[in-house]
Design an enzyme around this catalytic site. Structure first.
Site, mmCIF file in Angstrom:
data_model
loop_
_atom_site.group_PDB
_atom_site.id
_atom_site.type_symbol
_atom_site.label_atom_id
_atom_site.label_comp_id
_atom_site.label_asym_id
_atom_site.label_seq_id
_atom_site.Cartn_x
_atom_site.Cartn_y
_atom_site.Cartn_z
ATOM 1 N N GLY A 170 0.476 1.989 11.958
ATOM 2 C CA GLY A 170 -0.120 2.984 12.825
ATOM 3 C C GLY A 170 0.859 3.636 13.780
ATOM 4 C CB SER A 176 1.915 0.086 1.183
ATOM 5 O OG SER A 176 2.104 0.155 2.569
ATOM 6 C CB ALA A 196 2.254 7.540 3.090
ATOM 7 C CB THR A 224 -4.206 7.821 6.327
ATOM 8 O OG1 THR A 224 -3.850 6.683 7.105
ATOM 9 C CG2 THR A 224 -5.416 7.477 5.470
ATOM 10 C CB SER A 225 1.075 7.032 7.628
ATOM 11 O OG SER A 225 1.826 6.501 6.547
ATOM 12 C CB THR A 250 8.102 0.408 4.298
ATOM 13 O OG1 THR A 250 7.791 0.252 5.677
ATOM 14 C CG2 THR A 250 9.449 -0.216 4.015
ATOM 15 C CG ASP A 287 -7.678 -1.959 7.899
ATOM 16 O OD1 ASP A 287 -7.706 -1.651 9.087
ATOM 17 O OD2 ASP A 287 -6.635 -1.995 7.237
ATOM 18 C CE LYS A 339 -4.939 -0.463 10.335
ATOM 19 N NZ LYS A 339 -4.197 -0.375 9.057
#
Lengths: 505, 505
Positions: B180, B206, B208, B210-211, B215, B268, B300
């Protein structure tokens, strides 16, 4: 955020794809809008066309279809937006719905107030919530997650976002059955008796959702039911009562949207159930309401404790809405009447109204019980006399005459037809009927074609405690085609325990 | 239930429609199967082809497409079933998934045990749950509705349904950031330091969701990341560490499915978050894990209380799985480093590893803090020496050398490129930076094209407390096309409070 150089415009076409109630738009991944906006599958997009606008879920074409210069609307999206043919639309990211914060709060277990529920129901009716968001809302309100105050607030919000009938004063009676019991078609009989007694009872009913027949499906076998508000009002003003389909009158439209996720999830919880039932009654202008709660292991309400919790929630909500309420728990262990399916149930209703010797006694008894209870909560009732009054009106023919006049007022009475293909399911054992699986019995009727084929269904007359002989027909399947007949019988044979036969009851 | 006269067979074709992860099948309402089975929109159907089978959600064609002799599969359905080209499939009603009872129980607030969660996760991975059912599950587990024992059971179930890496004994280190926070790209630096210290750290990351960058997206600017399990193992055996994309290694595949509803719902909950993080770590064979929890009003995790509740749940679950865990709360009020977007973040990572004078001090400091914490929980650590050890490895160049070797082992190092279009956003006031809206800053970077355009994003170097002059650049937008550049700047200008400027800090 669009400017002149990035107009975000595409031509609207009808995709000819039914996605149930959720509006979906199909756009190609290589179209200018998907590329410039970074849209991907399941993006929620806002589509503006002329004065109308709509929020839809995006499915992305990756092959030959759709062309890159169109946005293709699913049936639900097309019907909601009703664009000009080949009109252009501006398509942008949808902002989160105004109720997003309230939804999130409820998902995380917080209590909501009436303003929150109002916002949620406004977004629900305006189709601004996706199926996923609706499923989250319904789950967040399941079980004991709605307290009584929230149930009242939700019910009020559901009433507020729909139309509301005004009958100009005086008592307005209504009834509702919580459902789950095949063949339990007391409504047309109760309406006829209560209207014959001089009361006003404007009944709206639903079509089948997961069952082989809804009351509207059964009634439609005998008279038109898709009337709309004005026609419904004329019928009630003339005859005191009606039995019409709720889908055209759109009382409590939020409920019609929520059902689209409750159906595939196969649940509605107490809070939602109470809000659904009482919002429709309040919107219909009802002042005195009877609720029939069949209780049994394969009915919707499965135990006395569950029934009691439901009764308490109904009572407190009805009181808050100023509705006089009576709840009757009834036997929900087995079907009611002989027929399961629209025409077969209509035949039972008429047999009772006509006082035929072979009329199903359990349906007659239950209709009298409920009509009597409703007559007793109506203004001016003589205590303890409701049942006797109901019996007089039924036995004397007044209820039948009233029913036929209601049918005429709704557009004309017609006799139920008979299915062309009928076959028995022979009993494999001898013994005594110990239990009946309502859900699987309903499934046989659906496989036979009900409710789409009005004459299809099951004729099932055995009751718990009845003795049976090996080879005797357990039930008869009625179908419109030989294929459906075979199909339903095949399922019935594969599930022999639908009617459980034991040595003793 | 099909017999020879009702074969329920249709030819399978690829619809070329992306419905995200939910498998959808398109069939015409007039096709033989829809008619005989009574299928309507959203019916869940089972599709059998050769040895494979799949449950999909039905969308019903009502116009020209699809033809009545085919079943057209969405991309997710096609990729899951992988049928022979033009092969025939048998299509029937899907039975309710085996976990339906457990799902219903959880929706109505009951506690589930490990067997329940195992069934649910099996159905999740096998794609037997619809989006609506997944949304109900995620909501039923939100907030405090999963207790600690259930969180442990869910985590174990998620591990059980995926592959599990076995490193043959010895400590396996790992780190995770709850996310976040734009630009918070410590992972490549921490991995380089920890691997340079001689530890094993097989990191999966992972992309992106929603960002503007995950990484994996940032790492991919510098080296290939889509390696698969065997290639990943070879890299780690050779260099001690790696930074690869988790999507190809499929550790905790249930998590990859659940995310498809968590993403559109944009939440989540703690239980799901802990199960997601620790199931991936356990499946990767990790024995010592550091979790970075940035805390800030637009991160987040938004409060110290929320962070503490998350820490407690992480701790008890890690202990149950036999994982040594360290949680560090970090400053989540504003971005880290200069760049937001894959290439811009990679540039920052390399600047820190290369000890460049202009390297972002906050990113360097944070990476050293986290690497030090991880070194201290590793076996054989000298207490209180982790941070100093990390600093030596970074300052002395060992971390850079290790990082470049890891990149070579993953397929070859490459320098990040520079975007062709860069423009400043001028500051409208003078004063002092009081707050930064992480979410909207990320949105600018996404509108500029990140992460799809690797060089796109935002270069933002101001921090809370910094003085600014009117007209000075607040930030620079980097984009691949002039259109995207204009678009991102337009949004930034319309939301001037993304960087809140006050008279005083």
């Amino acid at each position: 955020m669009a400017d002149a150089s990035r107009p975000n415009r595409l031509r609207l076409v009808r995709a000819g794809i039914d996605t149930y109630q959720q509006p979906v738009v199909f756009m190609h991944r290589d179209c200018a809008v998907c590329r410039s906006e970074g849209f991907t599958a399941l993006t929620r997009v806002r589509i503006r066309n002329g004065g109308g606008e709509l929020v839809a879920t995006l499915n992305v074409g990756t092959g030959d279809w759709p062309p890159t210069d169109v946005a293709a609307l699913s049936e639900a999206a097309w019907n909601a937006l009703r664009p000009e043919h080949d009109g252009y639309a501006t398509i942008t990211h949808a902002e989160p719905p105004p109720s997003a914060a309230a939804l999130r709060a409820k998902v995380f277990g917080q209590r909501l107030d009436e303003a929150d529920f109002l916002q949620l129901m406004r977004d629900t009716v305006a189709n601004r919530l996706s199926d996923i968001e609706l499923a989250a809302f319904v789950t967040a309100c399941a079980g004991t997650r709605l307290d009584h105050a929230e149930t009242i607030a939700l019910t009020r919000a559901m009433v507020a976002v729909g139309e509301r009938l005004d009958w100009g004063g005086g008592a307005v009676l209504d009834k509702h059955c919580v459902g789950g019991l095949p063949g339990n078609r007391t409504t047309p009989i109760v309406v006829a008796i209560v209207a014959a007694a001089g009361h006003r009872i404007p009944k709206t009913s639903s079509r089948a959702i997961t069952s082989p027949a809804g009351t509207a499906d059964t009634m439609e076998v005998m008279a038109p039911v898709a009337l709309g508000l004005d026609a419904m009002r004329r019928v009630v003003e003339r005859e005191g009562g009606c039995v019409v389909w709720g889908g055209t009158v759109r009382l409590s439209p939020a409920d019609d949207v929520l059902i689209r996720v409750e159906r595939p999830l196969d649940f509605d919880s107490d809070g939602q159930l109470v809000a659904s039932v009482l919002s429709k009654k309040a919107a219909a202008g009802a002042t005195h309401v009877l609720v029939d709660v069949p209780v049994g292991p394969t009915a919707k309400v499965r135990s006395a404790e569950a029934a009691e919790a439901l009764r308490a929630r109904l009572a407190v909500t009805a009181a808050a809405l100023g509705i006089a309420l009576e709840v009757r728990m009834t036997d929900g262990r087995q079907p009611v009447g002989h027929g399961i399916g629209p025409a077969l149930e209509a035949r039972d209703v008429l047999a009772v109204l006509r006082n035929e010797p072979g009329a199903p006694a359990d349906l007659r008894e239950r209709a009298l019980h409920l009509a009597g209870a409703l007559l007793e909560i109506a203004p001016g009732a003589a205590p303890g006399q409701g049942r006797a009054q109901a019996e007089r009106l039924l036995a004397g023919g007044a209820a039948l005459r009233k029913f036929l006049r209601i049918c005429e007022a709704q557009g004309g009475f017609r006799e139920p037809a008979q299915a062309p293909h009928v076959a028995p399911l022979p009993c494999a054992h001898h013994g005594v009927v110990r239990a009946v699986d309502n859900r699987r019995l309903a499934r046989i009727a659906k496989l036979a074609g009900a409710p789409a084929s009005a004459t299809a269904g099951v004729d099932f007359r055995l009751r718990v405690g009845d003795p049976v002989e090996r080879g005797q027909p357990l039930l008869h399947v009625h179908a419109h085609t030989p294929g459906e007949l075979a199909y339903a019988l095949e399922y019935a044979q594969a599930h022999a325990d639908i009617v459980l036969i034991g040595e003793t009851a």
